[in-house]
Design a protein around this motif. Structure first.
Motif, PDB file in Angstrom:
ATOM      1  N   ARG A 132      -0.831  -4.125   2.036  1.00 22.09           N
ATOM      2  CA  ARG A 132      -0.908  -5.020   0.883  1.00 22.09           C
ATOM      3  C   ARG A 132      -1.516  -4.319  -0.332  1.00 22.09           C
ATOM      4  O   ARG A 132      -0.991  -4.429  -1.453  1.00 22.09           O
ATOM      5  CB  ARG A 132      -1.730  -6.261   1.257  1.00 22.09           C
ATOM      6  CG  ARG A 132      -2.133  -7.154   0.073  1.00 22.09           C
ATOM      7  CD  ARG A 132      -0.967  -7.579  -0.782  1.00 22.09           C
ATOM      8  NE  ARG A 132       0.041  -8.299  -0.008  1.00 22.09           N
ATOM      9  CZ  ARG A 132       1.242  -8.619  -0.496  1.00 22.09           C
ATOM     10  NH1 ARG A 132       1.592  -8.276  -1.724  1.00 22.09           N
ATOM     11  NH2 ARG A 132       2.099  -9.278   0.251  1.00 22.09           N
ATOM     12  N   LYS A 133      -2.580  -3.586  -0.136  1.00 20.10           N
ATOM     13  CA  LYS A 133      -3.233  -2.912  -1.258  1.00 20.10           C
ATOM     14  C   LYS A 133      -2.286  -1.931  -1.929  1.00 20.10           C
ATOM     15  O   LYS A 133      -2.227  -1.839  -3.158  1.00 20.10           O
ATOM     16  CB  LYS A 133      -4.490  -2.180  -0.755  1.00 20.10           C
ATOM     17  CG  LYS A 133      -5.339  -1.565  -1.850  1.00 20.10           C
ATOM     18  CD  LYS A 133      -6.606  -0.974  -1.255  1.00 20.10           C
ATOM     19  CE  LYS A 133      -7.487  -0.359  -2.333  1.00 20.10           C
ATOM     20  NZ  LYS A 133      -8.734   0.231  -1.747  1.00 20.10           N
ATOM     21  N   GLY A 134      -1.514  -1.198  -1.123  1.00 22.42           N
ATOM     22  CA  GLY A 134      -0.580  -0.229  -1.675  1.00 22.42           C
ATOM     23  C   GLY A 134       0.572  -0.880  -2.410  1.00 22.42           C
ATOM     24  O   GLY A 134       0.985  -0.414  -3.480  1.00 22.42           O
ATOM     25  N   LEU A 135       1.122  -1.956  -1.852  1.00 22.04           N
ATOM     26  CA  LEU A 135       2.225  -2.633  -2.531  1.00 22.04           C
ATOM     27  C   LEU A 135       1.760  -3.248  -3.840  1.00 22.04           C
ATOM     28  O   LEU A 135       2.436  -3.120  -4.866  1.00 22.04           O
ATOM     29  CB  LEU A 135       2.848  -3.710  -1.637  1.00 22.04           C
ATOM     30  CG  LEU A 135       4.001  -4.468  -2.293  1.00 22.04           C
ATOM     31  CD1 LEU A 135       5.164  -3.537  -2.613  1.00 22.04           C
ATOM     32  CD2 LEU A 135       4.460  -5.632  -1.432  1.00 22.04           C
ATOM     33  N   ASP A 136       0.610  -3.912  -3.832  1.00 21.20           N
ATOM     34  CA  ASP A 136       0.116  -4.515  -5.063  1.00 21.20           C
ATOM     35  C   ASP A 136      -0.106  -3.458  -6.145  1.00 21.20           C
ATOM     36  O   ASP A 136       0.141  -3.705  -7.336  1.00 21.20           O
ATOM     37  CB  ASP A 136      -1.194  -5.275  -4.802  1.00 21.20           C
ATOM     38  CG  ASP A 136      -0.969  -6.613  -4.118  1.00 21.20           C
ATOM     39  OD1 ASP A 136       0.194  -7.072  -4.088  1.00 21.20           O
ATOM     40  OD2 ASP A 136      -1.940  -7.199  -3.622  1.00 21.20           O
ATOM     41  N   ARG A 137      -0.536  -2.276  -5.738  1.00 24.88           N
ATOM     42  CA  ARG A 137      -0.751  -1.193  -6.698  1.00 24.88           C
ATOM     43  C   ARG A 137       0.556  -0.799  -7.377  1.00 24.88           C
ATOM     44  O   ARG A 137       0.611  -0.657  -8.603  1.00 24.88           O
ATOM     45  CB  ARG A 137      -1.371   0.022  -6.005  1.00 24.88           C
ATOM     46  CG  ARG A 137      -1.767   1.144  -6.952  1.00 24.88           C
ATOM     47  CD  ARG A 137      -2.295   2.347  -6.192  1.00 24.88           C
ATOM     48  NE  ARG A 137      -3.455   2.009  -5.376  1.00 24.88           N
ATOM     49  CZ  ARG A 137      -3.460   1.982  -4.038  1.00 24.88           C
ATOM     50  NH1 ARG A 137      -2.363   2.300  -3.368  1.00 24.88           N
ATOM     51  NH2 ARG A 137      -4.542   1.670  -3.383  1.00 24.88           N
ATOM     52  N   VAL A 138       1.634  -0.639  -6.586  1.00 21.93           N
ATOM     53  CA  VAL A 138       2.890  -0.219  -7.208  1.00 21.93           C
ATOM     54  C   VAL A 138       3.569  -1.379  -7.939  1.00 21.93           C
ATOM     55  O   VAL A 138       4.273  -1.153  -8.931  1.00 21.93           O
ATOM     56  CB  VAL A 138       3.846   0.426  -6.178  1.00 21.93           C
ATOM     57  CG1 VAL A 138       3.262   1.716  -5.654  1.00 21.93           C
ATOM     58  CG2 VAL A 138       4.203  -0.509  -5.039  1.00 21.93           C
ATOM     59  N   LEU A 139       3.359  -2.603  -7.499  1.00 19.95           N
ATOM     60  CA  LEU A 139       3.871  -3.749  -8.256  1.00 19.95           C
ATOM     61  C   LEU A 139       3.209  -3.824  -9.625  1.00 19.95           C
ATOM     62  O   LEU A 139       3.868  -4.104 -10.632  1.00 19.95           O
ATOM     63  CB  LEU A 139       3.635  -5.048  -7.483  1.00 19.95           C
ATOM     64  CG  LEU A 139       4.528  -5.296  -6.262  1.00 19.95           C
ATOM     65  CD1 LEU A 139       3.988  -6.458  -5.441  1.00 19.95           C
ATOM     66  CD2 LEU A 139       5.968  -5.562  -6.666  1.00 19.95           C
ATOM     67  N   CYS A 153       3.812  -7.466   3.854  1.00 18.25           N
ATOM     68  CA  CYS A 153       3.455  -6.085   4.168  1.00 18.25           C
ATOM     69  C   CYS A 153       3.142  -5.924   5.654  1.00 18.25           C
ATOM     70  O   CYS A 153       2.889  -6.900   6.362  1.00 18.25           O
ATOM     71  CB  CYS A 153       2.242  -5.664   3.344  1.00 18.25           C
ATOM     72  SG  CYS A 153       2.531  -5.753   1.560  1.00 18.25           S
ATOM     73  N   ALA A 154       3.136  -4.652   6.086  1.00 14.23           N
ATOM     74  CA  ALA A 154       2.978  -4.361   7.515  1.00 14.23           C
ATOM     75  C   ALA A 154       1.608  -4.759   8.047  1.00 14.23           C
ATOM     76  O   ALA A 154       1.463  -5.080   9.232  1.00 14.23           O
ATOM     77  CB  ALA A 154       3.232  -2.883   7.776  1.00 14.23           C
ATOM     78  N   ASP A 155       0.585  -4.749   7.190  1.00 16.12           N
ATOM     79  CA  ASP A 155      -0.748  -5.130   7.671  1.00 16.12           C
ATOM     80  C   ASP A 155      -0.943  -6.642   7.674  1.00 16.12           C
ATOM     81  O   ASP A 155      -1.987  -7.142   8.079  1.00 16.12           O
ATOM     82  CB  ASP A 155      -1.850  -4.447   6.855  1.00 16.12           C
ATOM     83  CG  ASP A 155      -1.757  -4.706   5.361  1.00 16.12           C
ATOM     84  OD1 ASP A 155      -0.666  -5.094   4.890  1.00 16.12           O
ATOM     85  OD2 ASP A 155      -2.763  -4.510   4.661  1.00 16.12           O
ATOM     86  N   GLU A 156       0.078  -7.393   7.272  1.00 12.42           N
ATOM     87  CA  GLU A 156       0.025  -8.856   7.295  1.00 12.42           C
ATOM     88  C   GLU A 156       0.904  -9.447   8.396  1.00 12.42           C
ATOM     89  O   GLU A 156       0.671 -10.588   8.807  1.00 12.42           O
ATOM     90  CB  GLU A 156       0.516  -9.410   5.944  1.00 12.42           C
ATOM     91  CG  GLU A 156      -0.325  -8.969   4.766  1.00 12.42           C
ATOM     92  CD  GLU A 156       0.344  -9.257   3.437  1.00 12.42           C
ATOM     93  OE1 GLU A 156      -0.391  -9.409   2.449  1.00 12.42           O
ATOM     94  OE2 GLU A 156       1.598  -9.319   3.391  1.00 12.42           O
ATOM     95  N   ALA A 157       1.895  -8.691   8.832  1.00 14.06           N
ATOM     96  CA  ALA A 157       2.876  -9.291   9.728  1.00 14.06           C
ATOM     97  C   ALA A 157       3.429  -8.335  10.770  1.00 14.06           C
ATOM     98  O   ALA A 157       4.457  -8.624  11.374  1.00 14.06           O
ATOM     99  CB  ALA A 157       4.032  -9.859   8.896  1.00 14.06           C
ATOM    100  N   GLY A 158       2.806  -7.221  10.993  1.00 12.38           N
ATOM    101  CA  GLY A 158       3.305  -6.298  12.002  1.00 12.38           C
ATOM    102  C   GLY A 158       4.282  -5.287  11.428  1.00 12.38           C
ATOM    103  O   GLY A 158       4.970  -5.546  10.450  1.00 12.38           O
ATOM    104  N   SER A 159       4.334  -4.124  12.062  1.00 12.37           N
ATOM    105  CA  SER A 159       5.190  -3.038  11.600  1.00 12.37           C
ATOM    106  C   SER A 159       6.637  -3.291  11.994  1.00 12.37           C
ATOM    107  O   SER A 159       6.930  -3.840  13.051  1.00 12.37           O
ATOM    108  CB  SER A 159       4.698  -1.717  12.204  1.00 12.37           C
ATOM    109  OG  SER A 159       5.480  -0.628  11.760  1.00 12.37           O
ATOM    110  N   LYS A 160       7.563  -2.895  11.126  1.00 11.24           N
ATOM    111  CA  LYS A 160       8.982  -2.935  11.472  1.00 11.24           C
ATOM    112  C   LYS A 160       9.202  -2.118  12.755  1.00 11.24           C
ATOM    113  O   LYS A 160       8.493  -1.158  13.001  1.00 11.24           O
ATOM    114  CB  LYS A 160       9.822  -2.331  10.341  1.00 11.24           C
ATOM    115  CG  LYS A 160       9.689  -3.061   9.015  1.00 11.24           C
ATOM    116  CD  LYS A 160      10.397  -2.282   7.901  1.00 11.24           C
ATOM    117  CE  LYS A 160      10.176  -2.971   6.559  1.00 11.24           C
ATOM    118  NZ  LYS A 160      10.803  -2.237   5.447  1.00 11.24           N
TER     119      LYS A 160
END
Length: 234
Positions: A132-139, A153-160
């Protein structure tokens, strides 16, 4: 490379017909290698991080773990590292990537595509292996929060290829699987969509090769960002 759209036979009863996508009211994107031209920096950062702690790998090996959560990818790349070393590699990777993140723009036609899809009253979302932190940064850096009704994001719902990111987005938007299409550049993306029977588009310009993606039987497959925009916006 050709900008034509390559049709892949669907596994489900849905026809692989571009007009079918006009019925999709929810369009879910992977981020790295699908919307953002970030694969080169990801590979570079992982080499820097691994070698800083005594481990080496190959470009192909790094590309093969893109789409997974960062720690899962590190575990696969460096299975003989200790837990402490894995955490140090993770931090070194994050430090280098953040310091150089200005080098990761959207692919050329992507922002116009997102604007067009919004004008068509499509709901747009993101399901990514980023934290989440990384996605919010690039958004923030790309000023693109406003395009997406939800991001997961993967830390909210598990890795693909765990499909929880997609099911969370469906629940939030009150859409059905049949209303949605998922677009990604890794085999994990297509596996995730297939696990729900969701229409998928594999893009050949990211991490996995055309043959690797075709083996996962996506509903559609395209060679370039321009072809993706043409397919979705038709």
């Amino acid at each position: 490379m050709s900008q034509t759209t390559t049709m892949i036979p669907a596994q489900s009863s849905q026809s692989a017909n571009p007009h079918h996508l006009a019925d999709k009211t929810l369009i879910i994107f992977d981020w790295d290698g699908t919307l953002m031209d970030s694969i080169g920096l990801i590979v570079e950062a992982m080499h820097i991080a691994g070698e800083a702690h005594g481990f080496k790998t190959t470009d192909k090996a790094v590309k093969d773990i893109i789409g997974l959560s960062l720690m899962k990818g590190i575990e696969l790349l460096y299975p003989y590292s200790s837990d402490k070393q894995k955490l140090l590699i993770q931090q070194s990777y994050a430090d280098y990537y953040i310091a150089n993140s200005q080098r990761t723009p959207f692919f050329a036609p992507i922002e116009n595509m997102l604007q067009t899809l919004q004008r068509q009253n499509r709901q747009l979302a993101v399901a990514t292996g980023k934290k989440r932190k990384g996605l919010d940064r690039v958004l923030d850096a790309s000023d693109s929060h406003h395009y997406f009704v939800m991001t997961r994001c993967a830390d909210e719902a598990g890795s693909k290829p765990d499909p929880q990111m997609l099911t969370d987005i469906l629940q939030y938007t009150e859409q059905q699987i049949s209303d949605a299409v998922f677009i990604g550049d890794s085999i994990y993306d297509i596996q995730m969509a297939n696990s729900l029977g969701m229409t998928s588009i594999a893009v050949n310009y990211g991490t996995a090769s055309s043959d690797e993606l075709a083996a996962q039987q996506p509903t559609y497959q395209v060679n370039t960002p321009q072809a993706l925009a043409q397919l979705l916006c038709a």
